[in-house]
Design a protein around this motif. Structure first.
Motif, mmCIF file in Angstrom:
data_model
loop_
_atom_site.group_PDB
_atom_site.id
_atom_site.type_symbol
_atom_site.label_atom_id
_atom_site.label_comp_id
_atom_site.label_asym_id
_atom_site.label_seq_id
_atom_site.Cartn_x
_atom_site.Cartn_y
_atom_site.Cartn_z
ATOM 1 N N CYS A 1 0.878 -1.171 0.000
ATOM 2 C CA CYS A 1 0.000 0.000 0.000
ATOM 3 C C CYS A 1 0.915 1.220 0.000
ATOM 4 O O CYS A 1 1.607 1.486 0.976
ATOM 5 C CB CYS A 1 -0.899 -0.007 1.231
ATOM 6 S SG CYS A 1 -1.962 1.466 1.355
ATOM 7 N N LEU A 2 0.892 1.942 -1.108
ATOM 8 C CA LEU A 2 1.775 3.101 -1.256
ATOM 9 C C LEU A 2 1.051 4.357 -0.776
ATOM 10 O O LEU A 2 -0.012 4.706 -1.284
ATOM 11 C CB LEU A 2 2.179 3.242 -2.719
ATOM 12 C CG LEU A 2 3.517 3.938 -2.998
ATOM 13 C CD1 LEU A 2 4.656 3.094 -2.448
ATOM 14 C CD2 LEU A 2 3.703 4.141 -4.487
ATOM 15 N N ASP A 3 1.633 5.006 0.210
ATOM 16 C CA ASP A 3 1.052 6.216 0.783
ATOM 17 C C ASP A 3 1.898 7.412 0.346
ATOM 18 O O ASP A 3 3.028 7.590 0.790
ATOM 19 C CB ASP A 3 1.034 6.099 2.305
ATOM 20 C CG ASP A 3 0.408 7.316 2.985
ATOM 21 O OD1 ASP A 3 0.071 8.294 2.281
ATOM 22 O OD2 ASP A 3 0.278 7.289 4.222
ATOM 23 N N ILE A 4 1.334 8.243 -0.549
ATOM 24 C CA ILE A 4 2.063 9.413 -1.055
ATOM 25 C C ILE A 4 1.483 10.719 -0.502
ATOM 26 O O ILE A 4 1.744 11.796 -1.039
ATOM 27 C CB ILE A 4 2.053 9.451 -2.598
ATOM 28 C CG1 ILE A 4 0.621 9.506 -3.131
ATOM 29 C CG2 ILE A 4 2.785 8.244 -3.166
ATOM 30 C CD1 ILE A 4 0.533 9.770 -4.636
ATOM 31 N N SER A 5 0.720 10.599 0.595
ATOM 32 C CA SER A 5 0.084 11.790 1.168
ATOM 33 C C SER A 5 1.112 12.792 1.700
ATOM 34 O O SER A 5 0.827 13.975 1.818
ATOM 35 C CB SER A 5 -0.893 11.382 2.279
ATOM 36 O OG SER A 5 -0.211 10.688 3.317
ATOM 37 N N ARG A 6 2.311 12.308 2.037
ATOM 38 C CA ARG A 6 3.361 13.213 2.535
ATOM 39 C C ARG A 6 4.438 13.466 1.473
ATOM 40 O O ARG A 6 5.508 13.991 1.776
ATOM 41 C CB ARG A 6 3.995 12.615 3.795
ATOM 42 C CG ARG A 6 3.031 12.497 4.958
ATOM 43 C CD ARG A 6 3.694 11.880 6.165
ATOM 44 N NE ARG A 6 4.213 10.545 5.880
ATOM 45 C CZ ARG A 6 4.774 9.752 6.794
ATOM 46 N NH1 ARG A 6 4.915 10.176 8.040
ATOM 47 N NH2 ARG A 6 5.207 8.554 6.458
ATOM 48 N N TRP A 7 4.147 13.087 0.251
ATOM 49 C CA TRP A 7 5.084 13.282 -0.864
ATOM 50 C C TRP A 7 4.494 14.351 -1.773
ATOM 51 O O TRP A 7 3.733 14.060 -2.683
ATOM 52 C CB TRP A 7 5.273 11.966 -1.606
ATOM 53 C CG TRP A 7 6.538 11.890 -2.414
ATOM 54 C CD1 TRP A 7 7.740 12.426 -2.120
ATOM 55 C CD2 TRP A 7 6.699 11.187 -3.656
ATOM 56 N NE1 TRP A 7 8.666 12.117 -3.084
ATOM 57 C CE2 TRP A 7 8.045 11.354 -4.039
ATOM 58 C CE3 TRP A 7 5.854 10.444 -4.472
ATOM 59 C CZ2 TRP A 7 8.566 10.798 -5.208
ATOM 60 C CZ3 TRP A 7 6.361 9.879 -5.621
ATOM 61 C CH2 TRP A 7 7.704 10.063 -5.989
ATOM 62 N N GLN A 8 4.815 15.593 -1.509
ATOM 63 C CA GLN A 8 4.166 16.727 -2.180
ATOM 64 C C GLN A 8 4.905 17.166 -3.438
ATOM 65 O O GLN A 8 6.135 17.168 -3.493
ATOM 66 C CB GLN A 8 4.069 17.917 -1.228
ATOM 67 C CG GLN A 8 3.054 17.748 -0.115
ATOM 68 C CD GLN A 8 2.855 19.050 0.643
ATOM 69 O OE1 GLN A 8 3.803 19.773 0.932
ATOM 70 N NE2 GLN A 8 1.611 19.367 0.961
ATOM 71 N N THR A 9 4.119 17.552 -4.414
ATOM 72 C CA THR A 9 4.675 18.156 -5.623
ATOM 73 C C THR A 9 4.685 19.664 -5.411
ATOM 74 O O THR A 9 3.633 20.275 -5.182
ATOM 75 C CB THR A 9 3.824 17.812 -6.862
ATOM 76 O OG1 THR A 9 3.740 16.396 -6.989
ATOM 77 C CG2 THR A 9 4.441 18.393 -8.125
ATOM 78 N N VAL A 10 5.869 20.270 -5.473
ATOM 79 C CA VAL A 10 5.992 21.700 -5.186
ATOM 80 C C VAL A 10 6.781 22.393 -6.294
ATOM 81 O O VAL A 10 7.478 21.746 -7.088
ATOM 82 C CB VAL A 10 6.696 21.943 -3.830
ATOM 83 C CG1 VAL A 10 5.931 21.257 -2.705
ATOM 84 C CG2 VAL A 10 8.142 21.447 -3.866
ATOM 85 N N ASP A 11 6.666 23.704 -6.306
ATOM 86 C CA ASP A 11 7.453 24.502 -7.238
ATOM 87 C C ASP A 11 8.924 24.426 -6.815
ATOM 88 O O ASP A 11 9.251 24.625 -5.647
ATOM 89 C CB ASP A 11 6.965 25.955 -7.211
ATOM 90 C CG ASP A 11 7.674 26.829 -8.239
ATOM 91 O OD1 ASP A 11 8.837 27.216 -7.966
ATOM 92 O OD2 ASP A 11 7.081 27.113 -9.297
ATOM 93 N N ALA A 12 9.793 24.123 -7.762
ATOM 94 C CA ALA A 12 11.209 23.923 -7.439
ATOM 95 C C ALA A 12 11.851 25.177 -6.852
ATOM 96 O O ALA A 12 12.782 25.076 -6.041
ATOM 97 C CB ALA A 12 11.964 23.495 -8.688
#
Length: 201
Positions: free
Chosen positions: A149-160
């Motif tokens: 179960c992959l949890d990406i809730s804390r893996w945010q896509t942000v402006d570099a």
């Protein structure tokens, strides 16, 4: 009138004392015997050493070893994925040490596309409910299938540049089931395919 104390007959008293003495002597004899035996063994070196517990390796077969190695490679794979997506240059990651074939190509292409849009991913990926569903350590190419179960809730896509989160579809899955194929290459185990199952977990 003189009162006579109740007396136990001499013969009965003697018998009781004799019985008690015999019982005591027997107990002492047993103790002495045990002590003597121990001393004898200690002096002659005849005490047998305790039987050692079975070696752990005796219960670890090829399948268990393959499972552990595949899991270790899979977990390292996601740590490298975090580095790959988090570095706009992609130079700090060494994904090829833990991925190959389609998994490596797709990850590198997607990360490159993300960076080209001026975006990076920060935070971490949580891999939960990790299970090896199949394992074959003795085939032409040793392989395993891992479900997690992959949890990406804390893996945010942000402006570099600004590090501000970017808007993403609200209905996207933040925790989902993914099935991955892992194979043993000459250099070690590699994730070769990732198949998101499209269902939450």
């Amino acid at each position: 009138m003189k009162r006579h104390a109740h007396r136990i007959p001499h013969s009965a008293n003697h018998r009781n004392l004799a019985s008690a003495s015999l019982a005591l002597c027997a107990a002492l004899a047993m103790s002495a015997c045990g002590s003597s035996d121990r001393e004898k063994h200690e002096t002659t070196g005849q005490i047998k050493p305790p039987t050692p517990p079975p070696a752990a390796s005796a219960t670890t077969g090829p399948k268990e070893t393959a499972k552990k190695e595949a899991i270790a490679a899979y977990q390292a794979y996601w740590r490298e994925m975090e580095k790959l997506y988090g570095d706009p240059t992609g130079k700090s990651a060494h994904l090829d040490q833990y991925a190959a074939s389609a998994a490596l190509k797709n990850a590198e292409a997607d990360a490159k596309s993300t960076h080209a849009r001026g975006l990076i991913n920060t935070g971490d990926v949580a891999v939960n409910d990790l299970t090896v569903t199949t394992v074959d350590p003795s085939g032409k190419v040793a392989n395993a299938t891992i479900s997690s179960c992959l949890d990406i809730s804390r893996w945010q896509t942000v402006d570099a540049k600004t590090k501000k989160p970017v808007s993403l579809p609200e209905n996207r899955l933040m925790k989902y089931v993914i099935v991955s194929a892992v194979e043993r290459y000459p250099e070690g185990w590699r994730v070769t395919r990732d198949d998101p199952q499209g269902k939450s977990c």
